[in-house]
Design a protein around this motif. Structure first.
Motif, short mmCIF file in Angstrom:
data_model
loop_
_atom_site.label_atom_id
_atom_site.label_comp_id
_atom_site.label_asym_id
_atom_site.label_seq_id
_atom_site.Cartn_x
_atom_site.Cartn_y
_atom_site.Cartn_z
N VAL A 188 0.85 -1.19 0.00
CA VAL A 188 0.00 0.00 0.00
C VAL A 188 0.89 1.24 0.00
N ALA A 189 0.47 2.26 -0.73
CA ALA A 189 1.17 3.54 -0.71
C ALA A 189 0.15 4.66 -0.47
N ARG A 190 0.45 5.49 0.52
CA ARG A 190 -0.28 6.74 0.70
C ARG A 190 0.57 7.83 0.08
N MET A 191 0.08 8.43 -0.96
CA MET A 191 0.88 9.33 -1.78
C MET A 191 0.41 10.77 -1.63
N ARG A 192 1.33 11.64 -1.29
CA ARG A 192 1.02 13.07 -1.29
C ARG A 192 0.99 13.59 -2.72
N PRO A 193 0.35 14.75 -2.95
CA PRO A 193 0.31 15.27 -4.32
C PRO A 193 1.70 15.33 -4.96
N GLY A 194 1.81 14.74 -6.14
CA GLY A 194 3.08 14.75 -6.86
C GLY A 194 4.03 13.63 -6.51
N ASP A 195 3.76 12.85 -5.46
CA ASP A 195 4.63 11.73 -5.09
C ASP A 195 4.65 10.67 -6.20
N THR A 196 5.77 9.97 -6.31
CA THR A 196 5.92 8.92 -7.31
C THR A 196 6.44 7.64 -6.66
N VAL A 197 5.87 6.50 -7.09
CA VAL A 197 6.38 5.19 -6.69
C VAL A 197 6.58 4.37 -7.96
N THR A 198 7.43 3.37 -7.87
CA THR A 198 7.67 2.47 -9.00
C THR A 198 7.05 1.12 -8.69
N LEU A 199 6.23 0.63 -9.60
CA LEU A 199 5.56 -0.64 -9.38
C LEU A 199 6.55 -1.80 -9.51
#
Length: 259
Positions: A188-199
């Motif tokens: 799970v990722a809680r992402m702030r505006p503009g945050d990026t994660v790599t799948l």
């Protein structure tokens, strides 16, 4: 179980989900569920159920049976009371990872009535509870039923993909809770505006946008309730919209049901 071969990115929109609506329940089904059956939409990898449920206060699912299934419940808003035939009883809320292994058989109920655990003098609340319930096929049938939960709010606040539930060797000692499937993991990722994660890269991957909006590299904008089924691919960048936070659930799976 067989490995994936042909790369595919299959976007499923929120409005295309099957829906069950009764007086106290609004349930949206990513896969065939209950009276809703589509032979072409029964699972992805080993994920058989991804239900987006909203339950009215004071209501919920009465005691019912499960068998030979790993059931992971993730609360987004409100609180959900779990009670089962093994004697477990407690409140599930946002940031609490919870898994029930049905194994040889278990009875449980899930209700939006947390105030009843606090005594007769506790005021009733009027807030619905929204949660995602996910069912994953275990490696083997007939195991002993089990239950596990852990608070992981602090890890989520640090950002990035957090491994919530896993049976994979690489996650031993890292995942919040375990599941009886050696080829599957939920992050799970809680992402702030503009945050990026790599799948992650995986034979089978299931991305669900639980809240907010994100941009998926190569596929564009996804909004709340949208899902993507990846086959024989991964590694794409996922970026939260510039104007709102987002929460995403990602299943990494290295096996699938059937051939």
């Amino acid at each position: 179980m067989t490995a994936a071969t042909t790369p595919r990115v299959d976007v499923r929109r929120a409005d295309d989900r099957l829906t069950t609506r009764i007086a106290w329940l609004d349930s949206k089904h990513s896969f065939s569920f209950g009276q809703h059956y589509d032979p072409d939409n029964t699972h992805h990898g080993v994920l058989l159920v991804n239900n987006d449920d909203t339950v009215s206060p004071g209501q919920g699912f009465d005691t019912h049976p499960h068998r030979d299934m790993e059931i992971v419940t993730w609360v987004l808003r409100g609180s959900l009371v779990h009670q089962d035939s093994m004697g477990h009883a407690g409140v599930i809320y946002p940031g609490l990872a919870q898994r029930m292994s049905a194994g040889t058989g278990i009875l449980h109920s899930e209700k939006n009535d947390a105030w009843r655990l606090s005594g007769a003098d506790s005021p009733e609340h009027s807030d619905p509870v929204r949660f995602i319930q996910m069912w994953v096929l275990p490696d083997e049938s007939g195991v002993a039923p089990g239950y596990e939960q852990l608070e992981i709010e602090d890890e989520l606040l640090r950002g990035g993909l957090v491994t919530v539930a896993s049976g994979m060797r690489k996650h031993r000692g890292q995942s919040a809770i375990g599941i009886n499937n050696s080829g599957a993991a939920l992050s799970v990722a809680r992402m702030r505006p503009g945050d990026t994660v790599t799948l992650p890269e995986s034979p089978y991957l299931h991305l669900f946008v639980a809240e907010g909006a994100v941009d998926l590299e190569g596929a564009g904008r996804l909004t709340e309730g949208d899902a993507v089924r990846f086959t024989a691919t991964g590694g794409q960048r996922l970026t939260a919209a510039d104007d709102e936070a987002a929460e995403v659930l990602v299943w990494e799976m290295h096996t699938r049901l059937g051939g």
